[in-house]
Scaffold this motif. Structure first.
Motif, PDB file in Angstrom:
ATOM      1  N   VAL A 154       6.007   9.917   1.015  1.00 35.55           N
ATOM      2  CA  VAL A 154       5.209   8.691   1.058  1.00 35.55           C
ATOM      3  C   VAL A 154       4.411   8.585  -0.234  1.00 35.55           C
ATOM      4  N   ASP A 155       4.563   7.449  -0.916  1.00 34.84           N
ATOM      5  CA  ASP A 155       3.751   7.136  -2.092  1.00 34.84           C
ATOM      6  C   ASP A 155       2.656   6.171  -1.667  1.00 34.84           C
ATOM      7  N   PHE A 156       1.400   6.549  -1.928  1.00 37.36           N
ATOM      8  CA  PHE A 156       0.232   5.762  -1.527  1.00 37.36           C
ATOM      9  C   PHE A 156      -0.327   5.015  -2.732  1.00 37.36           C
ATOM     10  N   ALA A 157      -0.529   3.718  -2.592  1.00 35.81           N
ATOM     11  CA  ALA A 157      -1.096   2.909  -3.670  1.00 35.81           C
ATOM     12  C   ALA A 157      -2.560   3.279  -3.894  1.00 35.81           C
ATOM     13  N   PRO A 158      -3.080   3.019  -5.088  1.00 36.94           N
ATOM     14  CA  PRO A 158      -4.481   3.367  -5.404  1.00 36.94           C
ATOM     15  C   PRO A 158      -5.482   2.690  -4.478  1.00 36.94           C
ATOM     16  N   TRP A 181      -1.441   6.371  -8.298  1.00 39.37           N
ATOM     17  CA  TRP A 181      -0.715   6.529  -7.047  1.00 39.37           C
ATOM     18  C   TRP A 181      -0.740   8.001  -6.626  1.00 39.37           C
ATOM     19  N   ALA A 182      -0.598   8.249  -5.317  1.00 33.77           N
ATOM     20  CA  ALA A 182      -0.534   9.603  -4.772  1.00 33.77           C
ATOM     21  C   ALA A 182       0.753   9.746  -3.976  1.00 33.77           C
ATOM     22  N   ARG A 183       1.226  10.980  -3.843  1.00 29.58           N
ATOM     23  CA  ARG A 183       2.466  11.226  -3.085  1.00 29.58           C
ATOM     24  C   ARG A 183       2.281  12.412  -2.156  1.00 29.58           C
ATOM     25  N   MET A 184       2.781  12.256  -0.936  1.00 30.33           N
ATOM     26  CA  MET A 184       2.839  13.364   0.009  1.00 30.33           C
ATOM     27  C   MET A 184       4.257  13.514   0.524  1.00 30.33           C
ATOM     28  N   MET A 185       4.581  14.747   0.906  1.00 30.36           N
ATOM     29  CA  MET A 185       5.826  15.034   1.607  1.00 30.36           C
ATOM     30  C   MET A 185       5.467  15.476   3.013  1.00 30.36           C
ATOM     31  N   PHE A 186       6.133  14.896   4.008  1.00 31.36           N
ATOM     32  CA  PHE A 186       5.864  15.219   5.406  1.00 31.36           C
ATOM     33  C   PHE A 186       7.129  15.736   6.084  1.00 31.36           C
ATOM     34  N   ALA A 222       0.795  -1.226   0.000  1.00 33.96           N
ATOM     35  CA  ALA A 222       0.000   0.000   0.000  1.00 33.96           C
ATOM     36  C   ALA A 222       0.827   1.276   0.000  1.00 33.96           C
ATOM     37  N   ALA A 223       2.119   1.191   0.343  1.00 35.42           N
ATOM     38  CA  ALA A 223       2.877   2.434   0.481  1.00 35.42           C
ATOM     39  C   ALA A 223       4.377   2.208   0.377  1.00 35.42           C
ATOM     40  N   ASN A 224       5.056   3.222  -0.167  1.00 26.60           N
ATOM     41  CA  ASN A 224       6.520   3.275  -0.217  1.00 26.60           C
ATOM     42  C   ASN A 224       6.979   4.543   0.493  1.00 26.60           C
ATOM     43  N   PHE A 225       8.073   4.438   1.266  1.00 26.42           N
ATOM     44  CA  PHE A 225       8.624   5.565   2.011  1.00 26.42           C
ATOM     45  C   PHE A 225      10.009   5.915   1.486  1.00 26.42           C
ATOM     46  N   PHE A 226      10.306   7.211   1.485  1.00 25.95           N
ATOM     47  CA  PHE A 226      11.670   7.681   1.267  1.00 25.95           C
ATOM     48  C   PHE A 226      12.024   8.591   2.433  1.00 25.95           C
ATOM     49  N   LEU A 227      12.967   8.160   3.255  1.00 23.94           N
ATOM     50  CA  LEU A 227      13.414   8.936   4.407  1.00 23.94           C
ATOM     51  C   LEU A 227      14.437   9.953   3.898  1.00 23.94           C
ATOM     52  N   ALA A 228      13.957  11.152   3.567  1.00 25.90           N
ATOM     53  CA  ALA A 228      14.784  12.133   2.860  1.00 25.90           C
ATOM     54  C   ALA A 228      15.769  12.852   3.768  1.00 25.90           C
ATOM     55  N   TYR A 229      15.462  12.984   5.062  1.00 26.64           N
ATOM     56  CA  TYR A 229      16.419  13.557   6.007  1.00 26.64           C
ATOM     57  C   TYR A 229      15.884  13.401   7.419  1.00 26.64           C
ATOM     58  N   THR A 230      16.805  13.381   8.374  1.00 24.94           N
ATOM     59  CA  THR A 230      16.445  13.387   9.792  1.00 24.94           C
ATOM     60  C   THR A 230      17.434  14.270  10.532  1.00 24.94           C
TER      61      THR A 230
END
Length: 200
Positions: free
Chosen positions: A101-105, A163-168, A48-56
């Protein structure tokens, strides 16, 4: 001269992300860091979802200095550790997280709460934000939610089953107390373990 873009399309049809980190040369001029590649490193959380940990980052204010001249800056070193061993959970105590975060349909995530204030921006598609009170809002490309440590879930409602994408950006916060009740972190389907509910 600008370097050519190397972004590609991912299997889900969305454009890959490049993350550029800046630094300073010995003269104090801004340069692009060569310590971490710009290419995104995606983690499949579930179908259902893919994550990319872009920075911490950890600690406030953030230490951007190198321990010794010529060494990798402290914040970059800490991020490299998180890249190799992603944190168990969504937010970091006494720190910040930048995540894509990429959200599956047609998928809906579990209800969850983090001990953080989160800025969530829709980059692609449409998502429904569901609160545990039953209230909902539809967010489209460019919309932002300020998530203040409340129980919530996300559902991809993009037209044509895309697919949808959000940045958090998640910034650690104090525990929220309402009516004398302490509302702490609640992650039924933890990133690093536990049994996810619904599609996650």
């Amino acid at each position: 001269m600008a370097a050519p873009s190397s972004s590609q399309t991912l299997p889900n049809g969305l454009r890959d992300v490049q993350r550029f980190i800046t630094d300073h040369n010995s003269d104090g001029k801004a340069i692009f860091s060569k310590d971490i590649p710009a290419k995104a490193s995606w983690q499949e959380i579930s179908p259902a979802a893919n994550f990319f940990l872009a920075y911490t980052t950890k600690g406030f204010p953030v230490d951007l200095n190198a321990p010794k001249a010529g060494e990798v800056p402290a914040d970059v070193q800490k991020y490299e550790i998180d890249l190799k061993s992603p944190p168990d959970g969504l937010s970091l105590s006494n720190g910040t997280v930048l995540r894509f975060v990429d959200f599956a349909p047609d998928k809906e995530a579990y209800m969850h709460r983090t001990e953080s204030i989160d800025y969530g921006v829709v980059l692609e598609g449409s998502l429904e934000l569901l609160l545990d009170s039953g209230e909902t809002r539809i967010m489209n490309r460019g919309d932002v939610c300020v998530q203040r440590a409340t129980m919530h879930a996300w559902k991809n409602v993009t037209e044509n089953s895309g697919w949808a994408r959000m940045m958090f950006v998640l910034v650690s916060s104090e525990k929220v107390v309402v009516g004398g009740q302490e509302l702490g972190e609640n992650l039924p389907g933890r990133i690093g373990g536990g049994e996810p509910t619904k599609d996650w």
